[in-house]
Structure formats: structure tokens, C-alpha cells
Design an enzyme around this catalytic site. Sequence first.
Site, short mmCIF file in Angstrom:
data_model
loop_
_atom_site.label_atom_id
_atom_site.label_comp_id
_atom_site.label_asym_id
_atom_site.label_seq_id
_atom_site.Cartn_x
_atom_site.Cartn_y
_atom_site.Cartn_z
N GLY A 17 0.78 -1.23 0.00
CA GLY A 17 0.00 0.00 0.00
C GLY A 17 0.82 1.29 0.00
CB ILE A 18 0.44 4.36 2.12
CG1 ILE A 18 -1.02 4.64 1.74
CG2 ILE A 18 1.20 5.66 2.36
CD1 ILE A 18 -1.87 5.24 2.87
CG ASN A 87 3.03 3.17 6.01
OD1 ASN A 87 2.11 3.85 5.58
ND2 ASN A 87 3.18 1.89 5.68
CE1 TYR A 152 -6.39 2.57 11.12
CE2 TYR A 152 -8.12 4.17 10.66
CZ TYR A 152 -6.90 3.59 10.34
OH TYR A 152 -6.20 4.04 9.24
CE LYS A 156 -3.88 5.03 11.60
NZ LYS A 156 -2.47 4.86 11.23
CB ILE A 187 -5.42 5.56 0.42
CG1 ILE A 187 -5.39 6.92 1.17
CG2 ILE A 187 -4.36 5.50 -0.68
CD1 ILE A 187 -5.65 8.15 0.35
CB THR A 189 -3.90 0.41 0.34
OG1 THR A 189 -4.74 0.40 1.50
CG2 THR A 189 -3.41 1.82 0.07
N PRO A 190 -4.47 -2.52 -0.15
CG PRO A 190 -2.79 -4.11 -0.51
CD PRO A 190 -3.05 -2.64 -0.58
P1 NAD Z 1 -1.70 -1.93 4.09
O1 NAD Z 1 -2.46 -2.90 4.89
O2 NAD Z 1 -1.75 -1.99 2.60
O3 NAD Z 1 -0.17 -1.94 4.53
C1 NAD Z 1 0.19 -1.95 5.88
C2 NAD Z 1 1.48 -2.73 6.05
O4 NAD Z 1 1.78 -2.76 7.46
C3 NAD Z 1 1.38 -4.20 5.60
O5 NAD Z 1 2.46 -4.52 4.74
C4 NAD Z 1 1.44 -4.99 6.90
O6 NAD Z 1 2.08 -6.26 6.75
C5 NAD Z 1 2.25 -4.05 7.79
N1 NAD Z 1 2.06 -4.32 9.21
C6 NAD Z 1 0.91 -4.64 9.86
N2 NAD Z 1 1.14 -4.86 11.16
C7 NAD Z 1 2.48 -4.67 11.34
C8 NAD Z 1 3.34 -4.75 12.47
N3 NAD Z 1 2.87 -5.12 13.68
N4 NAD Z 1 4.65 -4.47 12.30
C9 NAD Z 1 5.13 -4.15 11.08
N5 NAD Z 1 4.37 -4.08 9.97
C10 NAD Z 1 3.06 -4.33 10.11
O7 NAD Z 1 -2.19 -0.49 4.62
P2 NAD Z 1 -2.14 0.98 3.96
O8 NAD Z 1 -3.50 1.28 3.49
O9 NAD Z 1 -0.98 1.12 3.07
O10 NAD Z 1 -1.93 1.83 5.30
C11 NAD Z 1 -0.69 2.39 5.69
C12 NAD Z 1 -0.94 3.37 6.81
O11 NAD Z 1 -1.82 4.40 6.37
C13 NAD Z 1 -1.61 2.75 8.05
O12 NAD Z 1 -1.09 3.32 9.21
C14 NAD Z 1 -3.06 3.14 7.87
O13 NAD Z 1 -3.76 3.18 9.07
C15 NAD Z 1 -2.90 4.52 7.25
N6 NAD Z 1 -4.10 4.94 6.54
C16 NAD Z 1 -4.57 4.23 5.48
C17 NAD Z 1 -5.72 4.64 4.83
C18 NAD Z 1 -6.30 3.90 3.67
O14 NAD Z 1 -7.45 4.19 3.31
N7 NAD Z 1 -5.59 2.98 3.06
C19 NAD Z 1 -6.42 5.79 5.29
C20 NAD Z 1 -5.88 6.48 6.38
C21 NAD Z 1 -4.73 6.06 7.00
#
Ligand code: NAD
Length: 253
Positions: A17-18, A87, A152, A156, A187, A189-190
Site C-alpha cells: 500500500g502507502i 506507516n 482505530y 490515530k 486510499i 490499498t490492500p
Molecule cells: P496496508 O495494509 O496496505 O499496509 C500496511 C502494512 O503494514 C502491511 O504490509 C502490513 O504487513 C504491515 N504491518 C501490519 N502490522 C504490522 C506490524 N505489527 N509491524 C510491522 N508491519 C506491520 O495499509 P495501507 O492502506 O498502506 O496503510 C498504511 C498506513 O496508512 C496505516 O497506518 C493506515 O492506518 C494509514 N491509513 C490508510 C488509509 C487507507 O485508506 N488505506 C487511510 C488512512 C490512513
Amino acid sequence: MGRLQDKVAVITGGASGIGKAAAQMFVKEGAQVVISDIDTRRGKKAAAALGDSAIFVEHNVAVEEDWERVVEATQEAFGGWDILLNNAGLGILKDIEEVSLEEWRFVHSVTLDGVFLGCKYAVQAMKETGGGSIVNLSSIAGLRGTPEMVAYGTSKGGVRMLTKTVALHCARKGYNIRCNSVHPSFIDTPMVEKMIMMSPDPDKMEKFVHTLAPLRRMGEAEEVAYMLVYLSSDESAFVTGTEMIIDGGITAR
Ligand code: NAD
């Protein structure tokens, strides 16, 4: 010269993802990147795709000893540490009546404790080497109530205030370490894909995430990565303790 030329960045949760999009963009902008993640298979693949500019370190952000290994591996591979993207994060789709204490603690252990440990270790290391930039992924759930994902939202919200506290501490001490938070809405993402699949009505949820923003779409991981490059680079040298929102207009309402 890239916008992050010769800087060393640790990106937690960089396998997906991000974080993955940020790792790719950081390398394009001249950085050397440590991708850390609990998912070894995907993390190794993401780092391998970036050649000599990236390494992978297996890492559970909630475990303090793992942070010690990440710091050591970063120093060993690249000889410094300038940027930390906190992240890694996760959520559980449960409200205050449904969530158990165990689930509440689990979400906070990764999404808030993980960021706390990251800030703690980064400040310790960066203050010795002239400074750096810490960027913490929060969410619009850290700014607005999210009754459907209580743990969550509170984690946050904690990340938002931790960010300001770390920023002010470092400024007061004269460490030249900046700390800012980023607040995305949905966003593509997975993580969101998983949330849609786990919701009681996936079709309804899918429509919701695509139409909630006034811009009538979800954001892309690359769009968040542009903001992360700015906050990580020297272009934002006068920016600390702030929160940058990327939400297609949701919080403007
Ligand atoms: P994602 O699930 O695609 O990726 C998250 C990654 O974190 C994964 O590779 C996972 O294996 C890793 N992870 C999970 N637990 C972990 C741990 N204990 N230690 C190390 N790695 C760990 O998520 P994303 O959508 O890319 O989100 C990234 C960040 O952005 C997160 O903090 C999420 O809360 C935030 N965010 C995402 C969105 C969205 O809509 N996607 C919106 C707001 C905030």
C-alpha cells in the site's frame, strides 16, 4: 539531484500500500530505504524490486527488541538515519459494543505503541547525527469520530497528539528533528480492500468508500507518497508539529 538525495529512510509497513508506494518514490528521489514489515515474503519482494537502494528487515513495530534490530541494520547497511515513516498500522471494524479488550489492545499495540517506539528510537539516533524528519501516518479517523472502528480512531487520535508532543520536545531541545502527521481518507490499498471484504455488506461498503469524498473517488497510494516526500525532505524545513490532510475534501464539510 533527487529531492531526498543521499538520505536514509526507514519505512515501517513498507511491503504494501502507502508504504510500498513511498519506498518506490523515495528511491526515485535519491534515498536509500529500509523497508520494515511483519510480512517477510512481501517485504523481501518489495525491497528486491528496488535493487541496491533498499534492504528489508523483518519487524513487528509493537516489539521493542525488533526496533533495536532495525536501527542496527539501518546503520550497518547505509551508515546513518535521516527519515522515519511510521506507516505500519491496522484497524478492526468494530464499534464500542462489539470490540473486546484484547482487540482494543492489539490495535493500539501496533497503531499507537508502534509509532511511539519508532519516535523514541528515531529521536535517540537522529539527535546524535544532526537531525532528521519523522512522519507519522494518522488518518482522518484521528480528526473525526469513527464509531464503526473505535480502536482505530483512538489510536490515530493518539498518533496525532504524539506527533505534536515529539515535535515540540525536539524543537525545545534544539535537536533539528521535525515530526509531522499525515491524515488520509480512503486510499486504494490492500487495507481498504480487506475492510470492504470484512464488512457485513461489501457491495454497500465498496460504494461508500468510492463516493464519500467530494472528489467522488478514493485516493491513490502515490498521491499520499508525494506528501510524504515533501514532509521528509528539506523543502519542509520550517514545518513541524503539524497535520497534513489528504482526503478529497471530506473534512472541508
Ligand atoms: P496496508 O495494509 O496496505 O499496509 C500496511 C502494512 O503494514 C502491511 O504490509 C502490513 O504487513 C504491515 N504491518 C501490519 N502490522 C504490522 C506490524 N505489527 N509491524 C510491522 N508491519 C506491520 O495499509 P495501507 O492502506 O498502506 O496503510 C498504511 C498506513 O496508512 C496505516 O497506518 C493506515 O492506518 C494509514 N491509513 C490508510 C488509509 C487507507 O485508506 N488505506 C487511510 C488512512 C490512513
